[in-house]
Design a protein around this motif. Structure first.
Motif, PDB file in Angstrom:
ATOM      1  N   UNK A   7      25.301 -25.688 -56.708  1.00  0.00           N
ATOM      2  CA  UNK A   7      24.348 -26.798 -56.642  1.00  0.00           C
ATOM      3  C   UNK A   7      23.921 -27.239 -58.043  1.00  0.00           C
ATOM      4  N   UNK A   8      23.778 -26.312 -58.959  1.00  0.00           N
ATOM      5  CA  UNK A   8      23.393 -26.652 -60.333  1.00  0.00           C
ATOM      6  C   UNK A   8      24.505 -27.445 -61.011  1.00  0.00           C
ATOM      7  N   UNK A   9      25.768 -27.010 -60.817  1.00  0.00           N
ATOM      8  CA  UNK A   9      26.894 -27.729 -61.410  1.00  0.00           C
ATOM      9  C   UNK A   9      27.030 -29.114 -60.806  1.00  0.00           C
ATOM     10  N   UNK A  10      26.859 -29.218 -59.487  1.00  0.00           N
ATOM     11  CA  UNK A  10      26.925 -30.506 -58.817  1.00  0.00           C
ATOM     12  C   UNK A  10      25.803 -31.426 -59.298  1.00  0.00           C
ATOM     13  N   UNK A  11      24.610 -30.898 -59.466  1.00  0.00           N
ATOM     14  CA  UNK A  11      23.483 -31.683 -59.965  1.00  0.00           C
ATOM     15  C   UNK A  11      23.725 -32.163 -61.387  1.00  0.00           C
TER      16      UNK A  11
END
Length: 110
Positions: A7-11
């Motif tokens: 989720x952090x990478x996608x964000x």
């Protein structure tokens, strides 16, 4: 990979894409120019003469080829030639050092 890292990478990718889109739109959008009326130019006409003067430095040189033969050397002190009238035998052509040079047509022995 852990779901929080995903989720952090996608964000981060979404934020980077948003910044890229904003930068591209700011760069490629034409600036707004305030339209204002420009006054029509006025010209005054004066009557006169245009002229131009140019100066050049030049050197001219000719090969010395004698048109006739003479027995003397010196300074040409007088020209008696008239280009409108053909010269006849015995006519005074010029003077060299105040001595006349006359026309004598014919074969000269060598």
């Amino acid at each position: 990979m852990a779901p929080t890292r995903l989720l952090a990478a996608l964000g981060a990718m979404i934020v980077a894409a948003g910044i890229g889109f904003w930068a591209a739109s700011a760069t490629l959008t034409a600036p707004e120019v305030e339209a204002h009326a420009t006054p029509t130019p006025r010209y005054e006409v004066e009557q006169g003469t245009l002229q131009r003067s140019l100066s050049f430095t030049a050197t001219a040189k000719w090969d010395r080829k004698l048109a006739g033969r003479g027995g003397g050397q010196g300074v040409v002190t007088h020209l008696s030639l008239n280009s409108a009238v053909p010269a006849a035998d015995g006519a005074r052509l010029l003077e060299i050092n105040e001595r006349p040079v006359v026309l004598a047509q014919g074969v000269v022995p060598m």
